[in-house]
Design an enzyme around this catalytic site. Sequence first.
Site: not given
Length: 471
Positions: A242-244
């Site tokens: 994910s973006k994290r």
Amino acid sequence: MSTTSNVRVRFAPSPTGALHIGGVRTALFNWLFARHLGGTFILRIEDTDQTRSTDESIKIILDGMKWLGLDWDEGPFRQTDRMDIYRAHVDKLMKEGKAYYCYCTPEELEARRKEAMASGRPPKYDRKCRSLTAPVPGRTPAVRFLSSDEGQTIVRDLIRGAVTFENQQLDDLIIQRSDGLPTYNFAVVVDDVTMKISHVIRGDDHLNNTPRQIQLYQAFGYEPPQFAHLPIILGSDKTKLSKRHGATAVTEYIDLGYLPEALVNYLARLGWSHGDQEIFSRQELIDTFALENVGKAPSVFNAEKLLWLNHHYIQQADHGRLARLTLDLLKKDGIVKPGADPDLAWFKKLVAILTERSHTLVEMKTGALPFIVDQITMDEKAKAKQLTPEVAPLLAELAGRLKSVEPFIHSEIEKVFSALVAEKGIKLGKLAQPVRVALTGCTVSPGIFEVIEVMGKDKVISRIEAAIQII
């Protein structure tokens, strides 16, 4: 497996945002499978979610596919252009008694779901509307598929093997919403049938949808395609990417200065292997790709490895191409003004000396700045350490000698440095590092003689004299 004459695969993204890495890998594996077997690769835009689908997202998908070089043979098709086809298939199931109208409201469905769970029953639709003999006044119905609730549905997956689902766990899924739009599972089946898709290669997050879709194929009397569900991509902490975890969209990697061949090579190896080989040309990927070599386990996205691959491809790339790409970044940042392009032959020489230290095009752009701008920004620590009073006479002597160097090339420049450090009894670094800071503003750059040659005599002497003034 199907013969090469009838292999037809598709990539079917939903245009609700960016083109993400997981989707790109799915597209790539479909593309490689088709190209390897001489089949057809179809691009289909699944845009029936009209509240989230946008034309901007469609453009992002198409631009990303083109940037990656994943050309399609048919399409792009849009589901919103195929509504008559879906309605005809709904009507067919209704006429054959394989589907029925459902008038239940979302609130009623939620209440009965909670009641079922409280009493220990599966929270599936209870078929209340199946027995209706007349419409419910004031309500527009959805359409549900009458699924089989006996026996099993077996997904014979080309990667996972046989996966068995108990039919009693499957619901009578809605195939057409009350607004007349088809649902995902239904539209996918109709599209894959009418487009004669032979193999469905997609992420394993769709595996639970597959038994429902197989029942729909069977209800229509169609032979299901062969399925291959790709394992999930994880981040470094072994959770879903994910973006994290950093950049996950193709547009982000373009902006970060990655080359498409690096991303393609990396994603091809993310869950697929061919011996111990790591670096593949596009043709090698086409020649060697096979679903049999796709692993069952999730793959971990390794940003450092992708960066290493990108560095490799930058070193291998044509300098003219790198020059154009780097120049585009400089123009985008407003550093090079329209109509003020540097000489291309000179800029290619600059790019050539930057490739060894550049892992991305953004790093190459940053490395090019001292050669492009009129005024450099000096690193304060580097300036304090290297541009000291005792260095000033050395710099003045060097500037004087460089003025007479002809031709102004690497070998002649090196002779000047060698003679000067020999006369002064110092090591080369005692002269080269202050010069590097004077010319580039920092202590890291390509070889100092290459820097001086490419920067040119006038700018080199001007910056050395400016550094003396700073001291």
